[in-house]
Design an enzyme around this catalytic site. Structure first.
Site, PDB file in Angstrom:
ATOM      1  N   GLU A 178      44.338  44.917  32.392  1.00  0.00           N
ATOM      2  CA  GLU A 178      42.967  44.833  31.894  1.00  0.00           C
ATOM      3  C   GLU A 178      42.201  46.102  32.275  1.00  0.00           C
ATOM      4  O   GLU A 178      42.320  46.599  33.384  1.00  0.00           O
ATOM      5  CB  GLU A 178      42.297  43.591  32.511  1.00  0.00           C
ATOM      6  CG  GLU A 178      40.891  43.347  32.032  1.00  0.00           C
ATOM      7  CD  GLU A 178      40.764  43.397  30.523  1.00  0.00           C
ATOM      8  OE1 GLU A 178      41.475  42.668  29.830  1.00  0.00           O
ATOM      9  OE2 GLU A 178      39.955  44.203  30.022  1.00  0.00           O
ATOM     10  N   LEU A 183      38.686  46.417  31.575  1.00  0.00           N
ATOM     11  CA  LEU A 183      37.233  46.215  31.511  1.00  0.00           C
ATOM     12  C   LEU A 183      36.551  46.782  32.751  1.00  0.00           C
ATOM     13  O   LEU A 183      37.170  46.930  33.800  1.00  0.00           O
ATOM     14  CB  LEU A 183      36.910  44.720  31.364  1.00  0.00           C
ATOM     15  CG  LEU A 183      37.315  43.724  32.463  1.00  0.00           C
ATOM     16  CD1 LEU A 183      36.406  43.769  33.664  1.00  0.00           C
ATOM     17  CD2 LEU A 183      37.339  42.315  31.910  1.00  0.00           C
ATOM     18  N   CYS A 236      38.401  47.735  42.590  1.00  0.00           N
ATOM     19  CA  CYS A 236      39.582  48.325  41.941  1.00  0.00           C
ATOM     20  C   CYS A 236      39.964  49.703  42.477  1.00  0.00           C
ATOM     21  O   CYS A 236      41.057  49.874  43.011  1.00  0.00           O
ATOM     22  CB  CYS A 236      39.362  48.389  40.436  1.00  0.00           C
ATOM     23  SG  CYS A 236      39.319  46.740  39.710  1.00  0.00           S
TER      24      CYS A 236
HETATM   25  N1  LIG Z   1      37.137  43.416  38.657  1.00  0.00           N
HETATM   26  C1  LIG Z   1      37.468  44.329  37.759  1.00  0.00           C
HETATM   27  O1  LIG Z   1      36.630  45.090  37.266  1.00  0.00           O
HETATM   28  C2  LIG Z   1      38.901  44.457  37.294  1.00  0.00           C
HETATM   29  C3  LIG Z   1      39.190  45.217  36.143  1.00  0.00           C
HETATM   30  C4  LIG Z   1      40.502  45.316  35.724  1.00  0.00           C
HETATM   31  C5  LIG Z   1      41.508  44.691  36.464  1.00  0.00           C
HETATM   32  N2  LIG Z   1      41.205  43.998  37.584  1.00  0.00           N
HETATM   33  C6  LIG Z   1      42.286  43.325  38.315  1.00  0.00           C
HETATM   34  O2  LIG Z   1      42.271  41.941  37.956  1.00  0.00           O
HETATM   35  C7  LIG Z   1      42.619  41.126  39.076  1.00  0.00           C
HETATM   36  C8  LIG Z   1      41.528  40.116  39.354  1.00  0.00           C
HETATM   37  O3  LIG Z   1      40.367  40.816  39.728  1.00  0.00           O
HETATM   38  P1  LIG Z   1      38.963  40.072  39.867  1.00  0.00           P
HETATM   39  O4  LIG Z   1      37.961  41.116  40.199  1.00  0.00           O
HETATM   40  O5  LIG Z   1      38.724  39.200  38.681  1.00  0.00           O
HETATM   41  O6  LIG Z   1      39.271  39.153  41.147  1.00  0.00           O
HETATM   42  P2  LIG Z   1      38.360  38.008  41.763  1.00  0.00           P
HETATM   43  O7  LIG Z   1      38.650  38.005  43.218  1.00  0.00           O
HETATM   44  O8  LIG Z   1      36.958  38.141  41.294  1.00  0.00           O
HETATM   45  O9  LIG Z   1      38.933  36.673  41.118  1.00  0.00           O
HETATM   46  C9  LIG Z   1      40.141  36.071  41.457  1.00  0.00           C
HETATM   47  C10 LIG Z   1      39.963  34.560  41.352  1.00  0.00           C
HETATM   48  O10 LIG Z   1      41.222  33.904  41.436  1.00  0.00           O
HETATM   49  C11 LIG Z   1      41.062  32.696  42.140  1.00  0.00           C
HETATM   50  N3  LIG Z   1      42.387  32.257  42.579  1.00  0.00           N
HETATM   51  C12 LIG Z   1      43.147  32.724  43.613  1.00  0.00           C
HETATM   52  N4  LIG Z   1      44.344  32.097  43.622  1.00  0.00           N
HETATM   53  C13 LIG Z   1      44.341  31.238  42.577  1.00  0.00           C
HETATM   54  C14 LIG Z   1      45.311  30.328  42.048  1.00  0.00           C
HETATM   55  N5  LIG Z   1      46.516  30.174  42.586  1.00  0.00           N
HETATM   56  N6  LIG Z   1      44.982  29.617  40.947  1.00  0.00           N
HETATM   57  C15 LIG Z   1      43.764  29.747  40.380  1.00  0.00           C
HETATM   58  N7  LIG Z   1      42.812  30.577  40.838  1.00  0.00           N
HETATM   59  C16 LIG Z   1      43.102  31.322  41.917  1.00  0.00           C
HETATM   60  C17 LIG Z   1      40.076  33.061  43.244  1.00  0.00           C
HETATM   61  O11 LIG Z   1      39.454  31.925  43.786  1.00  0.00           O
HETATM   62  C18 LIG Z   1      39.112  33.964  42.478  1.00  0.00           C
HETATM   63  O12 LIG Z   1      38.050  33.220  41.906  1.00  0.00           O
HETATM   64  C19 LIG Z   1      42.906  42.104  40.222  1.00  0.00           C
HETATM   65  O13 LIG Z   1      44.263  42.392  40.253  1.00  0.00           O
HETATM   66  C20 LIG Z   1      42.122  43.343  39.815  1.00  0.00           C
HETATM   67  O14 LIG Z   1      42.675  44.506  40.356  1.00  0.00           O
HETATM   68  C21 LIG Z   1      39.927  43.846  38.007  1.00  0.00           C
END
Ligand SMILES: NC(=O)c1ccc[n+]([C@@H]2O[C@H](COP(=O)([O-])OP(=O)(O)OC[C@H]3O[C@@H](n4cnc5c(N)ncnc54)[C@H](O)[C@@H]3O)[C@@H](O)[C@H]2O)c1
Length: 440
Positions: free
Chosen positions: A149, A151, A258
């Site tokens: 992703e 975004l 990130c």
């Molecule tokens: N935040 C960004 O801008 C962004 C952009 C691109 C990619 N990413 C990548 O995407 C991934 C997620 O990032 P994020 O910022 O959304 O993380 P985040 O920490 O905001 O969200 C992760 C969510 O997953 C939940 N979770 C954990 N284990 C779980 C399980 N077994 N089942 C269901 N839910 C569970 C947590 O409670 C949390 O709400 C990361 O690898 C990040 O590097 C993030």
């Protein structure tokens, strides 16, 4: 299609809501009870422009649950979008990814495609496919595809719906077909490749952007030494299409969930393969120093920070989000408190999260005016519009000593000079009031 999404953070919730808005039936699985309760009440637990409205519009296609078995039992597609934070030694912590994988393996009763949205090191999708081959039920075939992703927080919904490219890392024609069906109606270039390459596209992109930021920050630091203006330098460079204007704004360094972890993870991975990624190492080091740049500037004006009253304006790592992960504000506030300053903070969205972190160690102001009133110095850490539009003259009237240290170059130098304040920003000339007290 019947789609499930593991994790409803910044990526998972936006993915789920946007896919639901395109007509898919989406079940979002969230393990955090507080987040789940908010989601069930129609409240996104994160601040992201446009998300609440789209979530309400798409409610008929959206379910929020912690019953992962029910969600994964017959899903055609399961996105994994859980966090992959830094492990402590630099590498990505894949605990949450494997927790979700175990839950999927234990629950899926029919074949499905697991799509990796989380940013994971090269080789993870391949390992997961082997994991499912060993741990999923008999006759349950689980394909794993990488679909990183891109975004940005603050513009996540818009970015997801208008992605500049879609990357499908697949090892079978059937997995590609599934991803094409998920994104039917999205009109962007699709890159179809193997999972390792897809995983690397994500790491390489984030690392390049981090490098670009660290580069312009170093140029800014030299600009200060030689009397050049970094904003004009960025503008001049950015007009060159080979360079581009994005991620070329000097400041107090990158933060967020990130860039810091993805630079460390790629650096670690290179070292693991006995290769030193020198450019990324430099970007990390430059960023570490840049994050304390304003504190260093503050020490030039005050020998000791002890007893100073300091306002901190803007707490999130960028505007448009409530995310404080790796935000420069957290480190800067901690240093100020350790050195004995009295800190008052202002931010339009992040105060509840900051309260959870700092409690009554800092003061909370509901307006910029109240935050800066009677203070000796003001640090600007996020370029919120409210800050950029703040009348500089008010600093002079409200502060005890109008010293503004701006880590985001929010204000025009001429306006700062007219306001009669001391204004020290990043990579630009320092503005000081005229000696006779008149406006310079
Ligand atoms: N935040 C960004 O801008 C962004 C952009 C691109 C990619 N990413 C990548 O995407 C991934 C997620 O990032 P994020 O910022 O959304 O993380 P985040 O920490 O905001 O969200 C992760 C969510 O997953 C939940 N979770 C954990 N284990 C779980 C399980 N077994 N089942 C269901 N839910 C569970 C947590 O409670 C949390 O709400 C990361 O690898 C990040 O590097 C993030």
């Amino acid at each position: 299609m019947d789609i499930s999404v593991a994790g409803t953070g910044y990526v998972g919730l936006v993915t789920g809501v946007c896919l639901a808005s395109r007509g898919h039936k989406v079940t979002c699985v969230e393990t955090d009870r507080q987040k789940l309760a908010a989601l069930r009440a129609g409240e996104p637990p994160i601040f992201e422009p446009g998300l609440r409205a789209l979530m309400a519009e798409s409610a008929a296609n959206l379910t929020f649950t912690d019953d992962y078995a029910g969600a994964y039992k017959n899903a055609e597609v399961i996105f994994i979008s859980v966090g992959t934070p830094e492990r402590g030694d630099g590498y990505a912590n894949l605990k949450y990814v494997y927790d979700a994988a175990e839950q999927i393996a234990a629950s899926a009763e029919s074949g499905c495609t697991v799509v990796m949205k989380s940013t994971v090191p090269m080789g993870t999708c391949e390992k997961l496919e082997k994991f499912f081959a060993c741990h999923a039920g008999e006759n349950v075939r689980i394909d794993v595809a990488s679909n990183p992703e891109f975004l940005s927080q603050g513009t996540a919904v818009r970015d997801f719906l208008n992605e500049q490219r879609l990357v499908f890392g697949v090892r079978s024609a059937s997995a590609e077909k599934v991803l094409r069906a998920v994104y039917a109606g999205f009109t962007k270039p699709v890159i179809v490749t193997d999972p390792q390459t897809a995983e690397m596209i994500k790491y390489a992109s984030n690392n390049f952007l981090a490098l670009k930021i660290s580069f312009i920050n170093e140029i800014a630091n030299i600009c200060e030494l030689v009397g050049a203006d970094v904003d004009t330098v960025s503008y001049g460079m950015g007009l060159d299409k080979r360079i581009g204007e994005k991620f070329l704004r000097a400041g107090i360094g990158y933060g967020g969930s990130c860039f810091p972890k993805d630079t460390l993870a790629l650096h670690w991975l290179a070292k693991y393969h006995d290769y030193e990624l020198k450019t990324v190492k430099a970007a990390i080091e430059v960023n570490e120093n840049q994050r304390i740049r304003l504190i260093k500037k503050l020490r030039k004006y005050h020998k000791s920070v002890e007893g100073l009253r300091v306002a901190v304006l803007g707490l999130t790592f960028k505007p448009g989000t409530d995310d404080l992960r790796e935000a420069p504000s957290v480190m800067n506030i901690n240093i100020l408190l350790e050195e004995g300053a009295a800190v008052t903070v202002w931010d339009p969205v992040a105060v509840p999260r900051v309260k959870a972190m700092f409690g009554d160690q800092v003061g909370y102001a509901d307006t910029i005016e109240r935050a800066v009133e009677g203070t000796d110095a003001c640090l600007v850490l996020t370029e919120w519009e409210e800050i950029k539009n703040f009348d500089l003259k008010k600093f002079k009237h409200l502060m005890k000593t109008p010293l503004i240290l701006d880590g985001r170059n929010c204000f025009d130098l001429r306006a700062a000079a007219e306001a009669g304040i001391t204004y020290d920003s990043i990579g630009r000339k320092r503005v000081t009031p005229a000696p006779d007290g008149s406006c310079a």
